[in-house]
Design a protein around this motif. Structure first.
Motif, PDB file in Angstrom:
ATOM      1  N   GLN A 229       0.825  -1.211   0.000  1.00 44.40           N
ATOM      2  CA  GLN A 229       0.000   0.000   0.000  1.00 44.40           C
ATOM      3  C   GLN A 229       0.855   1.256   0.000  1.00 44.40           C
ATOM      4  O   GLN A 229       0.560   2.218  -0.711  1.00 44.40           O
ATOM      5  CB  GLN A 229      -0.923   0.010   1.220  1.00 44.40           C
ATOM      6  CG  GLN A 229      -2.004  -1.025   1.165  1.00 44.40           C
ATOM      7  CD  GLN A 229      -2.768  -1.131   2.475  1.00 44.40           C
ATOM      8  OE1 GLN A 229      -2.297  -0.723   3.534  1.00 44.40           O
ATOM      9  NE2 GLN A 229      -3.968  -1.689   2.401  1.00 44.40           N
TER      10      GLN A 229
ATOM     11  N   LYS B 254       0.282   0.162 -13.754  1.00 44.48           N
ATOM     12  CA  LYS B 254       0.523  -0.562 -12.510  1.00 44.48           C
ATOM     13  C   LYS B 254      -0.368  -0.046 -11.389  1.00 44.48           C
ATOM     14  O   LYS B 254      -0.850  -0.826 -10.572  1.00 44.48           O
ATOM     15  CB  LYS B 254       1.997  -0.504 -12.125  1.00 44.48           C
ATOM     16  CG  LYS B 254       2.844  -1.370 -13.054  1.00 44.48           C
ATOM     17  CD  LYS B 254       4.256  -1.543 -12.593  1.00 44.48           C
ATOM     18  CE  LYS B 254       4.975  -2.503 -13.544  1.00 44.48           C
ATOM     19  NZ  LYS B 254       6.197  -3.030 -13.010  1.00 44.48           N
ATOM     20  N   LEU B 255      -0.620   1.253 -11.352  1.00 43.27           N
ATOM     21  CA  LEU B 255      -1.539   1.801 -10.350  1.00 43.27           C
ATOM     22  C   LEU B 255      -2.945   1.249 -10.539  1.00 43.27           C
ATOM     23  O   LEU B 255      -3.643   0.960  -9.570  1.00 43.27           O
ATOM     24  CB  LEU B 255      -1.581   3.328 -10.415  1.00 43.27           C
ATOM     25  CG  LEU B 255      -0.417   4.066  -9.799  1.00 43.27           C
ATOM     26  CD1 LEU B 255      -0.532   5.558 -10.061  1.00 43.27           C
ATOM     27  CD2 LEU B 255      -0.329   3.796  -8.297  1.00 43.27           C
TER      28      LEU B 255
ATOM     29  N   ALA C  34       3.571   3.258 -15.227  1.00 44.96           N
ATOM     30  CA  ALA C  34       3.229   3.575 -13.835  1.00 44.96           C
ATOM     31  C   ALA C  34       1.712   3.651 -13.659  1.00 44.96           C
ATOM     32  O   ALA C  34       1.166   3.118 -12.691  1.00 44.96           O
ATOM     33  CB  ALA C  34       3.892   4.880 -13.416  1.00 44.96           C
ATOM     34  N   ARG C  35       1.034   4.302 -14.599  1.00 41.38           N
ATOM     35  CA  ARG C  35      -0.440   4.382 -14.515  1.00 41.38           C
ATOM     36  C   ARG C  35      -1.067   2.996 -14.640  1.00 41.38           C
ATOM     37  O   ARG C  35      -2.024   2.682 -13.942  1.00 41.38           O
ATOM     38  CB  ARG C  35      -0.976   5.301 -15.604  1.00 41.38           C
ATOM     39  CG  ARG C  35      -0.721   6.750 -15.322  1.00 41.38           C
ATOM     40  CD  ARG C  35      -1.320   7.620 -16.396  1.00 41.38           C
ATOM     41  NE  ARG C  35      -1.025   9.011 -16.141  1.00 41.38           N
ATOM     42  CZ  ARG C  35      -1.105   9.955 -17.050  1.00 41.38           C
ATOM     43  NH1 ARG C  35      -1.477   9.654 -18.288  1.00 41.38           N
ATOM     44  NH2 ARG C  35      -0.823  11.198 -16.742  1.00 41.38           N
TER      45      ARG C  35
ATOM     46  N   VAL D 121      -2.843  -4.957  -4.541  1.00 40.76           N
ATOM     47  CA  VAL D 121      -2.277  -4.159  -3.452  1.00 40.76           C
ATOM     48  C   VAL D 121      -2.391  -4.946  -2.156  1.00 40.76           C
ATOM     49  O   VAL D 121      -3.439  -5.515  -1.853  1.00 40.76           O
ATOM     50  CB  VAL D 121      -2.998  -2.801  -3.338  1.00 40.76           C
ATOM     51  CG1 VAL D 121      -2.416  -1.969  -2.213  1.00 40.76           C
ATOM     52  CG2 VAL D 121      -2.910  -2.048  -4.656  1.00 40.76           C
TER      53      VAL D 121
ATOM     54  N   LEU E 110       3.909   5.978  -5.387  1.00 37.63           N
ATOM     55  CA  LEU E 110       3.909   6.067  -6.846  1.00 37.63           C
ATOM     56  C   LEU E 110       2.833   7.037  -7.323  1.00 37.63           C
ATOM     57  O   LEU E 110       3.081   7.869  -8.198  1.00 37.63           O
ATOM     58  CB  LEU E 110       3.700   4.684  -7.470  1.00 37.63           C
ATOM     59  CG  LEU E 110       3.694   4.624  -8.994  1.00 37.63           C
ATOM     60  CD1 LEU E 110       5.005   5.142  -9.568  1.00 37.63           C
ATOM     61  CD2 LEU E 110       3.425   3.199  -9.454  1.00 37.63           C
ATOM     62  N   ALA E 111       1.648   6.960  -6.744  1.00 35.43           N
ATOM     63  CA  ALA E 111       0.562   7.871  -7.130  1.00 35.43           C
ATOM     64  C   ALA E 111       0.946   9.325  -6.849  1.00 35.43           C
ATOM     65  O   ALA E 111       0.701  10.212  -7.671  1.00 35.43           O
ATOM     66  CB  ALA E 111      -0.717   7.502  -6.392  1.00 35.43           C
TER      67      ALA E 111
ATOM     68  N   ASP F 292       3.929   1.624  -1.157  1.00 31.47           N
ATOM     69  CA  ASP F 292       4.584   1.792  -2.451  1.00 31.47           C
ATOM     70  C   ASP F 292       3.605   2.353  -3.476  1.00 31.47           C
ATOM     71  O   ASP F 292       3.947   3.232  -4.263  1.00 31.47           O
ATOM     72  CB  ASP F 292       5.145   0.462  -2.956  1.00 31.47           C
ATOM     73  CG  ASP F 292       6.361  -0.005  -2.177  1.00 31.47           C
ATOM     74  OD1 ASP F 292       6.919   0.794  -1.394  1.00 31.47           O
ATOM     75  OD2 ASP F 292       6.754  -1.166  -2.363  1.00 31.47           O
ATOM     76  N   ARG F 293       2.380   1.857  -3.473  1.00 34.99           N
ATOM     77  CA  ARG F 293       1.365   2.345  -4.410  1.00 34.99           C
ATOM     78  C   ARG F 293       1.048   3.809  -4.139  1.00 34.99           C
ATOM     79  O   ARG F 293       0.943   4.622  -5.062  1.00 34.99           O
ATOM     80  CB  ARG F 293       0.100   1.507  -4.316  1.00 34.99           C
ATOM     81  CG  ARG F 293      -0.929   1.892  -5.368  1.00 34.99           C
ATOM     82  CD  ARG F 293      -2.208   1.081  -5.230  1.00 34.99           C
ATOM     83  NE  ARG F 293      -3.109   1.339  -6.314  1.00 34.99           N
ATOM     84  CZ  ARG F 293      -3.881   2.427  -6.407  1.00 34.99           C
ATOM     85  NH1 ARG F 293      -3.834   3.361  -5.482  1.00 34.99           N
ATOM     86  NH2 ARG F 293      -4.684   2.592  -7.440  1.00 34.99           N
ATOM     87  N   ALA F 294       0.900   4.181  -2.875  1.00 39.33           N
ATOM     88  CA  ALA F 294       0.602   5.573  -2.527  1.00 39.33           C
ATOM     89  C   ALA F 294       1.746   6.501  -2.945  1.00 39.33           C
ATOM     90  O   ALA F 294       1.511   7.597  -3.458  1.00 39.33           O
ATOM     91  CB  ALA F 294       0.336   5.686  -1.031  1.00 39.33           C
TER      92      ALA F 294
END
Length: 171
Positions: A31, A58-59, A55-56, A64, A37-38, A33-35
């Motif tokens: 979570q 993967k988001l 990146a988009r 997650v 990246l966003a 890492d995802r936050a």
């Protein structure tokens, strides 16, 4: 998806290879890492279009996990991993944050094509990564050597747990 993703061809940006969409769907991120990246993508509108598109993807498509539940065989921020790129010998590197400037030897910034391609991949996975000259190199993840310490530590270390001790405790 954002509206500008629909007119990629008109803007001269090559479409994502279907293999990248598949790799993004097989991706697993913590979570945190995802936050991260966003948040970084909000400031990277004019960055390398391929990196931003991956990146988009993967988001949007990655599974997650909570940091404690992320599979141990996945590449996340701060992970040291062994990889092969094309015909080069296997080497290892740490996946560094997006905003790390001129990454020192042994570190790959997330904002690079290699970094974003490796992000969230598992041991044994491979994917094609386009070079700036238009050729494609295969990135293969050979192993996750070290995970960053995102897993929660136990509340009480057994070495410091004095419950049940017969010794007198000084105030």
């Amino acid at each position: 998806m954002r509206p500008d993703d629909f007119d990629r061809a008109r803007r001269g940006i090559p479409p994502l290879d279907p293999e990248i969409g598949h790799a993004a769907a097989a991706c697993a991120l913590a979570q945190e890492d995802r936050a991260a990246l966003a948040a970084w993508l909000d400031h990277a509108a004019r960055h390398d279009p391929w990196v931003v598109a991956v990146a988009r993807a993967k988001l949007a498509l990655a599974r997650v996990f909570a940091a404690a539940d992320r599979p141990d065989d996945r590449v996340g921020l701060g992970t040291r991993f062994a990889f092969g790129l094309g015909d080069r010998p296997v080497e290892s590197a740490v996946l560094a944050p997006w905003d790390e400037e001129a990454a020192p030897l042994g570190r790959i910034a997330l904002r690079t094509r290699l970094g974003i391609a490796a992000f969230g991949m598992r041991e044994g996975a491979d994917v094609g990564v386009p070079r700036h000259d238009g050729t494609i190199e295969r990135l293969a993840i050979h192993g996750v050597l070290y995970q960053s310490s995102t897993r929660p530590l136990p509340a009480v270390s057994p070495a410091n747990d004095n419950r049940g001790s017969d010794r007198e405790v000084w105030p």
